[in-house]
Write a protein that holds these residues in place. Structure first.
Motif, PDB file in Angstrom:
ATOM      1  N   LEU A  65       0.774  -1.153   0.139  1.00 52.59           N
ATOM      2  CA  LEU A  65      -0.058   0.155   0.020  1.00 52.59           C
ATOM      3  C   LEU A  65       1.001   1.417   0.129  1.00 52.59           C
ATOM      4  CD1 LEU A  65      -2.532  -1.356   2.625  1.00 52.59           C
ATOM      5  CD2 LEU A  65      -2.745  -1.528   0.111  1.00 52.59           C
ATOM      6  N   GLN A  66       1.992   1.173   0.560  1.00 51.51           N
ATOM      7  CA  GLN A  66       2.906   2.320   0.584  1.00 51.51           C
ATOM      8  C   GLN A  66       4.272   1.669   0.591  1.00 51.51           C
ATOM      9  OE1 GLN A  66       1.870   5.672   1.163  1.00 51.51           O
ATOM     10  NE2 GLN A  66      -0.256   5.128   1.245  1.00 51.51           N
ATOM     11  N   PRO A  67       5.208   2.633  -0.148  1.00 49.88           N
ATOM     12  CA  PRO A  67       6.497   2.176   0.104  1.00 49.88           C
ATOM     13  C   PRO A  67       7.036   2.292   1.392  1.00 49.88           C
ATOM     14  CG  PRO A  67       6.348   4.583  -1.037  1.00 49.88           C
ATOM     15  CD  PRO A  67       5.091   3.752  -0.798  1.00 49.88           C
ATOM     16  N   VAL A  68       8.075   1.432   1.394  1.00 49.65           N
ATOM     17  CA  VAL A  68       9.273   1.480   2.854  1.00 49.65           C
ATOM     18  C   VAL A  68      10.485   1.868   2.311  1.00 49.65           C
ATOM     19  CG1 VAL A  68       9.664   0.272   4.765  1.00 49.65           C
ATOM     20  CG2 VAL A  68       7.603  -0.204   3.888  1.00 49.65           C
ATOM     21  N   PHE A  69      10.931   3.049   2.732  1.00 49.54           N
ATOM     22  CA  PHE A  69      12.242   3.613   2.219  1.00 49.54           C
ATOM     23  C   PHE A  69      13.517   3.354   3.197  1.00 49.54           C
ATOM     24  CE2 PHE A  69       8.947   6.556   0.554  1.00 49.54           C
ATOM     25  CZ  PHE A  69       9.261   6.488  -0.923  1.00 49.54           C
ATOM     26  N   GLU A  70      14.636   3.454   2.457  1.00 46.38           N
ATOM     27  CA  GLU A  70      15.680   3.111   3.082  1.00 46.38           C
ATOM     28  C   GLU A  70      15.692   4.271   4.338  1.00 46.38           C
ATOM     29  OE1 GLU A  70      20.451   3.811   2.673  1.00 46.38           O
ATOM     30  OE2 GLU A  70      19.332   3.026   0.641  1.00 46.38           O
ATOM     31  N   GLY A  71      16.317   3.803   5.403  1.00 42.08           N
ATOM     32  CA  GLY A  71      16.369   4.667   6.581  1.00 42.08           C
ATOM     33  C   GLY A  71      14.996   4.565   7.485  1.00 42.08           C
ATOM     34  N   ASP A  72      13.868   4.133   6.830  1.00 42.23           N
ATOM     35  CA  ASP A  72      12.779   4.111   7.702  1.00 42.23           C
ATOM     36  C   ASP A  72      12.733   2.853   8.615  1.00 42.23           C
ATOM     37  OD1 ASP A  72      11.951   6.201   6.232  1.00 42.23           O
ATOM     38  OD2 ASP A  72      10.170   5.080   5.015  1.00 42.23           O
ATOM     39  N   LYS A  93      -0.165  -6.631  10.472  1.00 38.24           N
ATOM     40  CA  LYS A  93      -0.234  -5.100   9.753  1.00 38.24           C
ATOM     41  C   LYS A  93       1.271  -4.476   9.732  1.00 38.24           C
ATOM     42  CE  LYS A  93      -1.572  -2.128  12.819  1.00 38.24           C
ATOM     43  NZ  LYS A  93      -2.414  -1.102  13.511  1.00 38.24           N
ATOM     44  N   ALA A  94       1.685  -3.959   8.650  1.00 38.48           N
ATOM     45  CA  ALA A  94       3.108  -3.617   8.599  1.00 38.48           C
ATOM     46  C   ALA A  94       2.823  -1.985   8.699  1.00 38.48           C
ATOM     47  CB  ALA A  94       3.594  -4.299   7.454  1.00 38.48           C
ATOM     48  N   ILE A  95       3.559  -1.497   9.616  1.00 36.17           N
ATOM     49  CA  ILE A  95       3.539   0.159   9.786  1.00 36.17           C
ATOM     50  C   ILE A  95       5.003   0.513   9.256  1.00 36.17           C
ATOM     51  CG2 ILE A  95       3.399   2.233  10.838  1.00 36.17           C
ATOM     52  CD1 ILE A  95       1.165   0.442  12.644  1.00 36.17           C
ATOM     53  N   THR A  96       5.047   1.642   8.298  1.00 41.86           N
ATOM     54  CA  THR A  96       6.333   2.319   7.987  1.00 41.86           C
ATOM     55  C   THR A  96       6.274   3.504   8.856  1.00 41.86           C
ATOM     56  OG1 THR A  96       7.844   3.096   6.323  1.00 41.86           O
ATOM     57  CG2 THR A  96       5.627   3.219   5.957  1.00 41.86           C
ATOM     58  N   ARG A 104       3.982   8.092   9.947  1.00 42.67           N
ATOM     59  CA  ARG A 104       3.663   6.567  10.003  1.00 42.67           C
ATOM     60  C   ARG A 104       2.330   6.338   8.964  1.00 42.67           C
ATOM     61  NH1 ARG A 104       4.891   3.353  14.677  1.00 42.67           N
ATOM     62  NH2 ARG A 104       2.726   2.639  14.795  1.00 42.67           N
ATOM     63  N   LYS A 105       2.711   5.294   8.299  1.00 46.65           N
ATOM     64  CA  LYS A 105       1.588   4.664   7.546  1.00 46.65           C
ATOM     65  C   LYS A 105       1.733   3.301   7.511  1.00 46.65           C
ATOM     66  CE  LYS A 105       2.595   8.474   4.107  1.00 46.65           C
ATOM     67  NZ  LYS A 105       3.299   8.747   2.666  1.00 46.65           N
ATOM     68  N   VAL A 106       0.521   2.718   7.308  1.00 49.08           N
ATOM     69  CA  VAL A 106      -0.153   1.262   7.090  1.00 49.08           C
ATOM     70  C   VAL A 106       0.747   0.855   5.683  1.00 49.08           C
ATOM     71  CG1 VAL A 106      -1.654  -0.805   6.719  1.00 49.08           C
ATOM     72  CG2 VAL A 106      -1.669   1.129   8.616  1.00 49.08           C
TER      73      VAL A 106
END
Length: 174
Positions: A65-72, A93-96, A104-106
């Motif tokens: 649903l949302q990208p997870v960026f390097e450093g997050d 459930k994964a949250i970045t 924070r985003k799911v």
């Protein structure tokens, strides 16, 4: 019959820092790496519920649903939502989180089916689970429908496996 346990007893939370080796050429977490995190946290939640070894039977579709960026960071929460004889449905459930801004985003949700096994790797009965919160009740109420869907999907997967077998495509005349 074993006493039922509340969903919350299996709650498992795991956070990981997203480092360069975990990312693709876009600077985002590899989807497969996130799926490995999902499988790991689901297995921990399932074992926490049944106190037996478990194997992954299936993972429902995973939508990024949302990208997870390097450093997050990526924080995964998992718990058993429903049981059936030897299997357990686990919701993940994964949250970045951007650590610098706190945003924070799911990024993903998934359901997995985990099966408890005995010392001979044979399916083993599991304790029932009961929901307490409104969210747990909502997930629990839809679990039987999802279970039936998984059974049908597994049947189709077996048909595909039988149809295509292990031979190489050019040996089948494709």
């Amino acid at each position: 019959m074993m006493d039922a346990k509340p969903c919350i007893d299996s709650l498992t939370v795991k956070s990981s820092h997203v480092l360069p080796p975990d990312t693709n050429s876009h600077g985002t977490l590899f989807g497969g790496k996130l799926m490995a995190h999902i499988d790991d946290v689901a297995a921990i939640a399932a074992v926490r519920h049944c106190r037996k070894p478990v194997v992954t039977a299936s993972m429902d579709s995973v939508d990024f649903l949302q990208p997870v960026f390097e450093g997050d960071t990526v924080c995964l929460e998992a718990f058993v939502t429903w049981t059936h004889n030897t299997s357990m449905e686990v919701f993940v459930k994964a949250i970045t989180e951007n650590l610098l801004t706190g945003e924070r985003k799911v990024c993903t949700t998934a359901f997995l089916s985990m099966v408890a096994v005995d010392e001979n790797n044979e399916p083993s009965p599991v304790t029932a689970v009961f929901p307490e919160s409104d969210e747990e009740k909502w997930l629990h109420e839809g679990a039987k429908r999802r279970h039936e869907h998984r059974k049908n999907r597994r049947k189709e997967s077996k048909e595909l496996a039988n149809k295509f077998g292990t031979s190489l495509p050019w040996k089948r005349g494709l």
